[in-house]
Write a protein that holds these residues in place. Structure first.
Motif, PDB file in Angstrom:
ATOM      1  N   TYR A  49     -24.718 -47.688 -13.617  1.00 11.68           N
ATOM      2  CA  TYR A  49     -23.643 -47.930 -14.583  1.00 11.68           C
ATOM      3  C   TYR A  49     -22.582 -46.832 -14.487  1.00 11.68           C
ATOM      4  O   TYR A  49     -21.381 -47.118 -14.483  1.00 11.68           O
ATOM      5  CB  TYR A  49     -24.176 -48.021 -16.014  1.00 11.68           C
ATOM      6  N   ALA A  50     -23.007 -45.595 -14.405  1.00 14.39           N
ATOM      7  CA  ALA A  50     -22.054 -44.479 -14.300  1.00 14.39           C
ATOM      8  C   ALA A  50     -21.207 -44.625 -13.042  1.00 14.39           C
ATOM      9  O   ALA A  50     -19.984 -44.416 -13.068  1.00 14.39           O
ATOM     10  CB  ALA A  50     -22.797 -43.147 -14.294  1.00 14.39           C
ATOM     11  N   GLU A  51     -21.833 -44.996 -11.933  1.00 13.37           N
ATOM     12  CA  GLU A  51     -21.095 -45.160 -10.681  1.00 13.37           C
ATOM     13  C   GLU A  51     -20.191 -46.394 -10.732  1.00 13.37           C
ATOM     14  O   GLU A  51     -19.098 -46.390 -10.168  1.00 13.37           O
ATOM     15  CB  GLU A  51     -22.078 -45.221  -9.506  1.00 13.37           C
ATOM     16  N   TYR A  52     -20.637 -47.458 -11.403  1.00 15.31           N
ATOM     17  CA  TYR A  52     -19.794 -48.641 -11.580  1.00 15.31           C
ATOM     18  C   TYR A  52     -18.558 -48.266 -12.397  1.00 15.31           C
ATOM     19  O   TYR A  52     -17.445 -48.676 -12.089  1.00 15.31           O
ATOM     20  CB  TYR A  52     -20.574 -49.766 -12.272  1.00 15.31           C
ATOM     21  N   ASP A  53     -18.790 -47.494 -13.443  1.00 17.34           N
ATOM     22  CA  ASP A  53     -17.694 -47.043 -14.311  1.00 17.34           C
ATOM     23  C   ASP A  53     -16.676 -46.215 -13.529  1.00 17.34           C
ATOM     24  O   ASP A  53     -15.496 -46.215 -13.849  1.00 17.34           O
ATOM     25  CB  ASP A  53     -18.268 -46.222 -15.476  1.00 17.34           C
ATOM     26  N   GLU A  54     -17.131 -45.528 -12.497  1.00 15.83           N
ATOM     27  CA  GLU A  54     -16.244 -44.708 -11.655  1.00 15.83           C
ATOM     28  C   GLU A  54     -15.666 -45.517 -10.494  1.00 15.83           C
ATOM     29  O   GLU A  54     -14.926 -44.975  -9.664  1.00 15.83           O
ATOM     30  CB  GLU A  54     -17.002 -43.496 -11.123  1.00 15.83           C
ATOM     31  N   GLY A  55     -16.040 -46.787 -10.378  1.00 16.20           N
ATOM     32  CA  GLY A  55     -15.478 -47.654  -9.349  1.00 16.20           C
ATOM     33  C   GLY A  55     -16.248 -47.673  -8.039  1.00 16.20           C
ATOM     34  O   GLY A  55     -15.747 -48.178  -7.035  1.00 16.20           O
ATOM     35  N   GLU A  56     -17.468 -47.147  -8.032  1.00 15.98           N
ATOM     36  CA  GLU A  56     -18.241 -47.092  -6.789  1.00 15.98           C
ATOM     37  C   GLU A  56     -19.067 -48.353  -6.532  1.00 15.98           C
ATOM     38  O   GLU A  56     -19.596 -48.530  -5.447  1.00 15.98           O
ATOM     39  CB  GLU A  56     -19.154 -45.863  -6.801  1.00 15.98           C
TER      40      GLU A  56
END
Length: 154
Positions: A49-56
């Motif tokens: 989720y954190a990486e999705y939030d950062e666009g990864e």
């Protein structure tokens, strides 16, 4: 309410200050609640989720549990934005009438409820002390000439 009173109310509504004053409060519906991130997520789901939030990550690459949370969060955010817009609309719609009614109520209190007996030119001068010089000049000129704002005799 007489035609002259309605005329004054409409005039005051049209000439209400642009910015609502501190005493005016809109009581909207409760603000939509944002969903909390589940405490049962695994470390992988939290990181994803954190990486999705950062666009990864792309949405279709997400774990189904994370994707469900992302959709719920987007829906809640859209609901909060719609709520905020509705609050602005209600404030813009309700403020002018509330101000006009407050002015007329204040005037009526000073004349035992008979708005017709007011010194309307003096009242305009008094209002200008609060909202700025010249703000009531059109209304004052109408009353001084013996007309209500719509042109009829007061």
């Amino acid at each position: 309410m007489s035609a002259a009173q309605v005329d004054r109310l409409l005039y005051l509504i049209a000439h209400a200050p642009a910015e609502p004053q501190d005493w005016f409060v809109v009581a909207p519906s409760p603000q939509p609640v944002m969903p909390l991130r589940p405490t049962t997520w695994t470390e992988f789901q939290r990181d994803q989720y954190a990486e999705y939030d950062e666009g990864e990550y792309e949405f279709d690459e997400l774990d189904p549990v994370v994707a469900e949370y992302v959709l719920a969060r987007k829906a809640a955010q859209a609901a909060r934005e719609a709520w905020a817009l509705d609050c602005k609309r209600q404030r813009a719609i309700q403020w002018p009438r509330a101000w006009a009614e407050a002015v007329l109520s204040t005037l009526a209190q000073g004349t035992s409820g008979d708005v017709q007996t007011l010194d309307l030119v003096g009242w305009c001068n008094h209002l200008e002390s609060f909202i700025g010089p010249g703000a009531m000049s059109g209304l004052r000129d109408s009353f001084a000439a013996g007309r209500s704002p719509g042109g009829a005799a007061p």
